[in-house]
Design a protein around this motif. Structure first.
Motif, mmCIF file in Angstrom:
data_model
loop_
_atom_site.group_PDB
_atom_site.id
_atom_site.type_symbol
_atom_site.label_atom_id
_atom_site.label_comp_id
_atom_site.label_asym_id
_atom_site.label_seq_id
_atom_site.Cartn_x
_atom_site.Cartn_y
_atom_site.Cartn_z
ATOM 1 N N VAL A 222 -4.975 -16.058 0.449
ATOM 2 C CA VAL A 222 -3.866 -15.347 -0.197
ATOM 3 C C VAL A 222 -2.597 -15.522 0.632
ATOM 4 N N GLU A 223 -2.748 -15.417 1.948
ATOM 5 C CA GLU A 223 -1.560 -15.522 2.797
ATOM 6 C C GLU A 223 -0.967 -16.931 2.735
ATOM 7 N N THR A 224 -1.823 -17.936 2.752
ATOM 8 C CA THR A 224 -1.344 -19.318 2.649
ATOM 9 C C THR A 224 -0.638 -19.529 1.313
ATOM 10 N N ALA A 225 -1.271 -19.025 0.262
ATOM 11 C CA ALA A 225 -0.716 -19.212 -1.079
ATOM 12 C C ALA A 225 0.654 -18.534 -1.191
ATOM 13 N N ARG A 226 0.797 -17.389 -0.557
ATOM 14 C CA ARG A 226 2.093 -16.689 -0.611
ATOM 15 C C ARG A 226 3.185 -17.537 0.044
ATOM 16 N N GLU A 227 2.843 -18.140 1.177
ATOM 17 C CA GLU A 227 3.819 -18.949 1.883
ATOM 18 C C GLU A 227 4.255 -20.133 1.016
ATOM 19 N N VAL A 228 3.253 -20.777 0.399
ATOM 20 C CA VAL A 228 3.566 -21.944 -0.430
ATOM 21 C C VAL A 228 4.366 -21.520 -1.662
ATOM 22 N N ALA A 229 4.001 -20.387 -2.243
ATOM 23 C CA ALA A 229 4.724 -19.914 -3.428
ATOM 24 C C ALA A 229 6.205 -19.724 -3.106
ATOM 25 N N SER A 230 6.498 -19.184 -1.941
ATOM 26 C CA SER A 230 7.904 -19.005 -1.533
ATOM 27 C C SER A 230 8.604 -20.349 -1.441
ATOM 28 N N GLU A 231 7.911 -21.312 -0.845
ATOM 29 C CA GLU A 231 8.508 -22.646 -0.700
ATOM 30 C C GLU A 231 8.721 -23.295 -2.066
ATOM 31 N N MET A 232 7.811 -23.084 -3.000
ATOM 32 C CA MET A 232 7.947 -23.659 -4.340
ATOM 33 C C MET A 232 9.222 -23.145 -5.024
ATOM 34 N N ARG A 233 9.510 -21.894 -4.745
ATOM 35 C CA ARG A 233 10.722 -21.302 -5.360
ATOM 36 C C ARG A 233 11.968 -22.089 -4.954
ATOM 37 N N GLU A 234 11.983 -22.520 -3.681
ATOM 38 C CA GLU A 234 13.133 -23.313 -3.222
ATOM 39 C C GLU A 234 13.234 -24.621 -4.003
ATOM 40 N N ASN A 235 12.098 -25.101 -4.527
ATOM 41 C CA ASN A 235 12.112 -26.333 -5.314
ATOM 42 C C ASN A 235 12.221 -26.051 -6.811
ATOM 43 N N GLY A 236 12.575 -24.827 -7.139
ATOM 44 C CA GLY A 236 12.830 -24.494 -8.538
ATOM 45 C C GLY A 236 11.617 -24.146 -9.372
ATOM 46 N N ILE A 237 10.437 -24.047 -8.735
ATOM 47 C CA ILE A 237 9.265 -23.644 -9.507
ATOM 48 C C ILE A 237 9.019 -22.158 -9.264
ATOM 49 N N LYS A 238 8.957 -21.410 -10.339
ATOM 50 C CA LYS A 238 8.808 -19.962 -10.206
ATOM 51 C C LYS A 238 7.330 -19.634 -9.983
ATOM 52 N N ALA A 239 6.957 -19.670 -8.707
ATOM 53 C CA ALA A 239 5.535 -19.510 -8.353
ATOM 54 C C ALA A 239 5.263 -18.107 -7.833
ATOM 55 N N GLY A 240 4.095 -17.605 -8.153
ATOM 56 C CA GLY A 240 3.655 -16.292 -7.663
ATOM 57 C C GLY A 240 2.196 -16.343 -7.246
ATOM 58 N N VAL A 241 1.746 -15.265 -6.619
ATOM 59 C CA VAL A 241 0.356 -15.189 -6.168
ATOM 60 C C VAL A 241 -0.209 -13.816 -6.535
ATOM 61 N N VAL A 242 -1.425 -13.834 -7.027
ATOM 62 C CA VAL A 242 -2.145 -12.582 -7.275
ATOM 63 C C VAL A 242 -3.384 -12.580 -6.387
ATOM 64 N N GLY A 243 -3.456 -11.599 -5.519
ATOM 65 C CA GLY A 243 -4.640 -11.469 -4.653
ATOM 66 C C GLY A 243 -5.535 -10.362 -5.179
ATOM 67 N N ILE A 244 -6.824 -10.656 -5.245
ATOM 68 C CA ILE A 244 -7.771 -9.621 -5.682
ATOM 69 C C ILE A 244 -8.126 -8.791 -4.449
ATOM 70 N N ARG A 245 -7.844 -7.528 -4.499
ATOM 71 C CA ARG A 245 -8.143 -6.637 -3.361
ATOM 72 C C ARG A 245 -9.497 -5.965 -3.551
ATOM 73 N N VAL B 58 -4.756 -4.936 -7.075
ATOM 74 C CA VAL B 58 -4.402 -6.336 -7.243
ATOM 75 C C VAL B 58 -3.062 -6.510 -6.526
ATOM 76 N N GLU B 59 -3.001 -7.451 -5.609
ATOM 77 C CA GLU B 59 -1.783 -7.601 -4.800
ATOM 78 C C GLU B 59 -0.898 -8.681 -5.408
ATOM 79 N N LYS B 60 0.269 -8.274 -5.891
ATOM 80 C CA LYS B 60 1.169 -9.229 -6.558
ATOM 81 C C LYS B 60 2.240 -9.697 -5.570
ATOM 82 N N TYR B 61 2.494 -10.987 -5.602
ATOM 83 C CA TYR B 61 3.520 -11.549 -4.725
ATOM 84 C C TYR B 61 4.411 -12.463 -5.550
ATOM 85 N N ASN B 62 5.691 -12.165 -5.575
ATOM 86 C CA ASN B 62 6.656 -12.949 -6.371
ATOM 87 C C ASN B 62 6.253 -13.027 -7.839
#
Ligand SMILES: Cc1ncc(C[n+]2csc(CCOP(=O)(O)OP(=O)(O)O)c2C)c(N)n1
Ligand code: SF4
Lengths: 318, 407
Positions: free
Chosen positions: B281-304, B262-266
């Motif tokens: 998964v890659e798109t979601a990771r990018e957005v999750a990083s951007e969400m952090r800048e807006n104060g939302i603690k976002a992460g992504v779990v990819g099923i491998r 399971v690939e964990k990101y943030n």
């Protein structure tokens, strides 16, 4: 090329290399086992075998037992031919790469399948194997019915036969269509060898199987396989039924070389009327009612026509 | 051996299909039996071309259907050599019968599945309907999010599948077009390193060992069938994930590339996260990083690894998160999404108070945009703030017309 096995007499033949055990669950009097044994006994070479889903398969490999003393695989109903084609391909690769465990061995690749598995559902797979030129033999155990599932029609079921999905009834004489000529269709692929065989004519069978093993490329064999259960005859009469089939010319024995050269390999001294063949089986019982007698006549005409056609083709050498 | 090696650059520009074909070349597949279907066709074309150019010693059997492709693969594998093929969508569907037969016979075949929607309506683009169709077939299922991963996971798949303790077939999934036809810079292994990693094929119960004839594909009824299936299931549940982890470690040592079940990101401090597969998964990771800048603690779990399903890794990954969205790229046809159900099943009976909702997206190749994901993360945050799921449990992302939402 491996040596062709020499066979002198029936006793020696029937007791030679036993790679298909008598211990199996096929009905007493089932011709499938006789045909398989005759095929396997025709060679001393190693064998890689397959069977499609059907009587032969469900009766010979019931875990934890097996009737097969040779490598054997069953995948599904339609793909026994392609299973063996895959194994044959792997054999070629491993030979090229020097990775065979017994590189001196010269195995033969054989798939067995019922008429349902060959004429119908597995037709495309067999055609593919024939067209691609695998060095293999496909053998049809042609009992003219889906026996394993209880007697439904196949495209090998002959006209007038009562099968469970084309039953004879108050207003029906049973199967309405003629048996598909699968040997011609397969020969038309231009394969090196196609033939019809019968278990009662074992010498003819052995010759054809050995010829098939000797050629390079795909071989198609259609074997008539009297089924005591679905044809409805006494189990002791299997060979008698096979005799009636070949001697009435309902099931003529011939071969087609390279897709065109046709040889008739058995000419009965006394040709038996088709009526006798039909009368010996419960599945045709209703044809002897007055209203269906014309069908027996039609049967005879069709058999005569086919025999004349085969002879013309043989003579014309085309 | 009688084939040429290929000199590869440190970074090659390959799409996902070519990456898979290169891995098949390096693993020196003995037999490929195949039938073409978009978007997976270039994989087997690649194998055929490598063969034609003398880079492989093997055989390519161009059969007459996908059912025959897997049938040929089964016969070849039972004969005792390395076997692989590729398919998508309708081809996968036609193969399904044989997929069960391959796994039931414990034959280590590798199947590249380039994910595509199932008809009707006919559609050549990507979604995960075919991947999910195979999920109960007894195959190991890997999921690649990029061409690099498609390459790496192919090599890994052979090593896992062919292990004599495992002997189960494996699929490597990648997204149709999005991954299969997108060329990216990718770091291949050298031919020698890749082959050494995969190792020589070691046959077991092979039909070409004439001193030891074998019977493959027996009949069992109520007396033995359960034992066979239970044993196969047990091996999947207990042996496969540890073996995959072990092979992931070996692969990391060789390549420096680290894989997890399971690939964990943030995810260390995430409040909200999405669980998804494939290129999303890659798109979601990018957005999750951007969400952090807006104060939302976002992460992504990819099923491998979808099968066997990594229950404990999922539980572990989601244990501290407050709201989760399971993203399914398939039409569940009368149920909640597949990932939604599986994650719900994993979390049930744990202490998790996670709010779980399910989203259906991207059917038939429809884009999953960054905007979609921004909205989604915001919705998850709203759930966190409200302390409950504020929407319907099952929603559709980006479908035209009146909003579709259920349950
Ligand atoms: C895909 C599929 N469809 C249907 C069946 C059911 N089935 C098993 S054996 C059989 C009939 C076999 O008949 P045939 O090939 O003529 O062989 P026989 O039993 O007569 O020797 C059928 C219909 C199956 N196993 N697989
Ligand atoms: S039903 Fe017919 S083919 Fe099947 S085992 Fe019995 S006799 Fe043989």
């Amino acid at each position: 090329m491996s040596e062709i096995k020499k066979i002198k007499n029936l006793k020696e033949f029937s007791t030679s290399a036993d790679r298909f055990e008598g211990a199996n669950l096929l009905c007493p009097g089932c011709a499938h086992s006789i045909i398989v044994r005759e095929v396997l006994n025709a060679t001393n070479d190693d064998l890689v075998l397959s069977a499609s889903t059907g009587c032969l398969e469900v009766c010979t490999a019931v875990y934890p037992y097996t009737s097969w003393d040779a490598s054997w695989i069953h995948i599904g109903f339609e793909n026994s031919s392609t299973a063996v084609a895959g194994a044959e391909t792997m054999y070629k690769v491993l030979k090229k790469k020097g990775r065979l465990k017994q590189p001196e061995r010269n195995p033969k690749f054989v798939s067995f399948a019922g008429d349902g598995a060959s004429y119908d559902i597995g037709f495309q797979w067999i055609s593919g194997c024939m067209e691609r030129g695998h060095n293999m033999m496909h053998i049809v155990l042609d009992n003219e019915v889906y026996a394993n599932t209880g007697g439904q029609r196949s495209s090998s079921t002959p006209i007038g036969s009562s099968a469970t999905t084309s039953p004879a009834g108050r207003i029906s004489y049973g199967e309405k269509r003629n048996k598909k000529d699968i040997v011609s269709i397969m020969a038309a692929h231009g394969i090196p060898y196609a033939a019809q065989v019968a278990p009662n004519k074992w010498k003819d069978m052995v010759k054809k199987i050995q010829h098939g093993f000797a050629v390079d490329g795909p071989v198609f064999i259609n074997a008539v396989s009297p089924c005591t259960t679905e044809w409805k005859f006494d189990p002791k009469d299997t060979m008698h039924l096979a005799d009636l089939a070949t001697d009435s010319l309902v099931f003529p024995l011939y071969e087609i070389i390279d897709g065109h050269e046709l040889n008739i390999t058995y000419r009965p001294k006394n040709i038996i009327p088709v009526e006798e063949y039909l009368a010996a089986q419960g599945r045709f019982k209703h044809l002897f009612k007055d209203e269906y007698k014309y069908l027996i006549k039609e049967w005879q005409d069709r058999v005569d026509e086919k025999w004349a056609y085969l002879q013309r083709r043989e003579e014309a050498r085309v | 051996m009688a084939f040429d090696k290929m000199e590869l650059r440190e970074v090659e520009v390959w799409d996902g299909n070519h990456a898979a074909a290169q891995a098949m070349r390096q693993a020196q597949i003995d037999v490929v039996a195949a039938y073409p279907i978009t978007p997976s066709t270039p994989i087997v074309e690649g194998y055929a071309k490598f063969l034609a150019d003398g880079y492989i010693e093997g055989e390519f059997v161009m059969v007459e259907s996908e059912h025959a492709a897997m049938s040929g693969c089964i016969g070849a594998a039972a004969a005792g050599g390395r076997v692989a093929t590729a398919t998508s969508s309708q081809g996968f569907a036609l193969m399904v019968e044989t997929l069960y037969q391959a796994s039931g016979m414990r034959l280590p075949i590798v199947l590249n599945v380039v994910n595509r929607a199932l008809a009707s309506p006919l559609n050549v683009n990507g979604d995960h309907s075919d991947m999910y169709l195979g999920r109960d077939s007894g195959w190991i299922q890997f999921d690649a999010y990029s061409p690099q991963e498609a390459y790496d996971l192919n090599l890994i798949a052979f090593k896992v599948a062919e292990d004599h303790d495992i002997r189960l077939p494996a699929m490597v999934n990648q997204d149709g077009f999005l991954t299969s036809h997108t060329a990216q810079g990718l770091k291949p292994l050298s031919d020698d390193d890749a082959y050494a990693f995969v190792g020589e094929f070691k046959p077991m119960n092979d039909m070409l060992d004439f001193e030891h004839p074998v019977t493959h594909g027996v009949q069992t009824e109520e007396d033995w069938h359960f034992e066979h299936k239970a044993r196969q299931h047990n091996d999947l549940m207990t042996k496969v994930l540890p073996k995959i982890k072990e092979v992931f470690v070996d692969f990391e040592k060789l390549s420096g590339r680290k894989y997890n079940l399971v690939e964990k990101y943030n995810m260390d401090d995430a409040d909200v996260c999405v669980v998804c597969m494939g290129s999303s998964v890659e798109t979601a990771r990018e957005v999750a990083s951007e969400m952090r800048e807006n104060g939302i603690k976002a992460g992504v779990v990819g099923i491998r690894v979808l099968r066997p399903f990594p229950f404990f890794e999922i539980i572990e990954a989601l244990k501290d998160v407050k709201a989760v969205a399971a993203l399914d790229r398939s039409s569940p046809n009368g149920a909640a999404g597949t990932l939604f159900n599986e994650i719900a099943g994993a979390l049930f009976n744990t202490d998790s108070k996670t709010l779980l909702s399910g989203y259906i997206y991207g059917l038939g190749g429809r884009d999953l945009t960054k905007k979609h994901l921004v909205d989604l993360f915001n919705e998850l945050q709203a759930n966190v703030d409200a302390g409950k799921v504020t929407t319907k449990l099952q929603q559709f992302i980006g479908v035209r017309g009146p909003k579709l939402a259920y349950l």
